[in-house]
Write an enzyme that holds these catalytic residues in place. Sequence first.
Site, mmCIF file in Angstrom:
data_model
loop_
_atom_site.group_PDB
_atom_site.id
_atom_site.type_symbol
_atom_site.label_atom_id
_atom_site.label_comp_id
_atom_site.label_asym_id
_atom_site.label_seq_id
_atom_site.Cartn_x
_atom_site.Cartn_y
_atom_site.Cartn_z
ATOM 1 N N HIS A 247 0.850 -1.191 0.000
ATOM 2 C CA HIS A 247 0.000 0.000 0.000
ATOM 3 C C HIS A 247 0.883 1.237 0.000
ATOM 4 O O HIS A 247 1.900 1.281 0.687
ATOM 5 C CB HIS A 247 -0.902 0.022 1.244
ATOM 6 C CG HIS A 247 -1.873 1.150 1.232
ATOM 7 N ND1 HIS A 247 -3.105 1.061 0.614
ATOM 8 C CD2 HIS A 247 -1.794 2.413 1.716
ATOM 9 C CE1 HIS A 247 -3.737 2.213 0.735
ATOM 10 N NE2 HIS A 247 -2.955 3.050 1.404
ATOM 11 N N ASP B 209 -14.643 2.927 7.076
ATOM 12 C CA ASP B 209 -13.613 3.815 6.529
ATOM 13 C C ASP B 209 -14.188 4.705 5.443
ATOM 14 O O ASP B 209 -13.833 5.886 5.353
ATOM 15 C CB ASP B 209 -12.425 3.011 5.979
ATOM 16 C CG ASP B 209 -11.354 3.952 5.435
ATOM 17 O OD1 ASP B 209 -10.825 4.749 6.243
ATOM 18 O OD2 ASP B 209 -11.073 3.934 4.229
ATOM 19 N N ARG C 287 -13.995 13.001 7.151
ATOM 20 C CA ARG C 287 -12.706 13.666 7.428
ATOM 21 C C ARG C 287 -12.367 14.639 6.306
ATOM 22 O O ARG C 287 -11.840 15.730 6.551
ATOM 23 C CB ARG C 287 -11.596 12.614 7.561
ATOM 24 C CG ARG C 287 -11.659 11.835 8.860
ATOM 25 C CD ARG C 287 -10.800 10.593 8.795
ATOM 26 N NE ARG C 287 -9.412 10.900 8.524
ATOM 27 C CZ ARG C 287 -8.564 10.070 7.896
ATOM 28 N NH1 ARG C 287 -8.962 8.880 7.486
ATOM 29 N NH2 ARG C 287 -7.327 10.426 7.707
ATOM 30 N N SER D 168 -7.061 4.104 9.062
ATOM 31 C CA SER D 168 -7.760 3.996 7.781
ATOM 32 C C SER D 168 -7.018 3.023 6.847
ATOM 33 O O SER D 168 -7.616 2.112 6.275
ATOM 34 C CB SER D 168 -7.856 5.409 7.166
ATOM 35 O OG SER D 168 -8.164 5.354 5.814
ATOM 36 N N LYS E 101 -8.016 -1.432 6.098
ATOM 37 C CA LYS E 101 -8.282 -2.014 4.775
ATOM 38 C C LYS E 101 -7.316 -3.165 4.481
ATOM 39 O O LYS E 101 -7.695 -4.182 3.897
ATOM 40 C CB LYS E 101 -8.184 -0.928 3.702
ATOM 41 C CG LYS E 101 -9.376 0.031 3.785
ATOM 42 C CD LYS E 101 -9.254 1.223 2.863
ATOM 43 C CE LYS E 101 -8.314 2.269 3.387
ATOM 44 N NZ LYS E 101 -8.394 3.580 2.805
#
Length: 432
Positions: free
Chosen positions: A84, A163, A170, A185, A189
């Site tokens: 990620h 999320d 947010r 967050s 995931k």
Amino acid sequence: MIRAAELIERKRDGGELGAEELRELVLEYTADRVPDYQMAAFLMAVYFKGLSSAETFALTDAMVASGETIDLGEAIGRRCVDKHSTGGVGDKTSIAVGPIVAACGVPFGKMSGRGLGHTGGTLDKLEAIPGYRIELTTEEFVEQVREIGLAIIGQSANLVPADKRLYALRDVTATVDNISLIAASIMSKKLAGGADAIVLDVKVGDGAFMKTLEDGRALAEAMIELGRRAGREVVCMLTDMDQPLGQAVGNALELREALATIRGEGPDDFSELVLRSVAHLLALSDLGIDEAEGRRRAEQAVADGSAVEAYERWVRAQDGDPAESALPAAAVVSKVKAPAAGVVERLGAIQVGVAALHLGAGRQTKEDVIDHAVGILCLRKRGDEVAAGDVLAEIHARDAVSAAEAEAAVLAAYTIGDEPPRKRNIVLDVIS
Ligand code: URA
């Protein structure tokens, strides 16, 4: 039953919340029993007072519990690795990393997101491929990872719904850039997606959420700690986002660059990041090799063409056309030239990202439709010497008017002077 107002008050005053309280708050919010205004107030209290490591884990765990989870490793009977990136300008890393990892015999199944603002999302880039299907059922996804060794799809709506709600809130309440909230967050995931081991790429610099190495390290450490508490191995690279990654910014242009890279013809900074990422992923996989051997195998897969074959198999499996010639091309290509001789002292990542956004390569609102053909090629980058009139960048636009606007914006992103900038490697640090 929790009272949201009492939890907001306690956090506002710097107190600590229990795991059960956070879980209920998140689950009640996801079930629409806590309203947006209370959640927004809670997020702002967190923004100012922070979350302890235990609270951050409890928040992450509650977010994972808000939806379905996938155990990819269990489903395919292998240890699964995932990667990620926290997002930047010109970041097409997963598109080059996936085929190389798969060519090295390690299954790679990834759920990716879309971009908003000046950062592009992997899914938007993949949609530049004619026919590419980003939506697979969980069964199709698992089957493709098992059979082909590689699948990259959109995140299922049922994975971490908390999320999606929290991120949107947010985004409009100035509470995105908080380390605990970003860490929760991202990691929620990754944990829900079932990876046994995760390579994280925390971007640092002008074009990233984390502007300084110090903040980047703090985010990396928060995510490593979440991984440790969840029993997953996490390696975190801190990488340069002070200038765009590679040369290409814009969807089809980035795909071409990812393809060039898996053929061994990519720009140096991007190729180095891709090979380092693959080396870490292979070292975390069930191959039982170290990072140096992972790097050797990654280079081999690029050199012998097996990475390109893996790319073609993968794209065909998702109904896409893997031919580079099938990618869309812009109607107008213009050049940005150096006004004077010197050295590129700076190339602002945000400025290039915003120029690409205005060309139509990204979205300013969720409803905007992306033009996959447009974008920018930054042919000269920090530290390069240029003569007056040398081409600094190419603009790929849908018409002459938008090309002219982008030319001015991209020229303004370059600082050309006589001070060679301090050398900055693409990988600034690695923490595990
Ligand atoms: N990326 C995410 O997925 N979440 C954040 O909060 C920031 C970046």
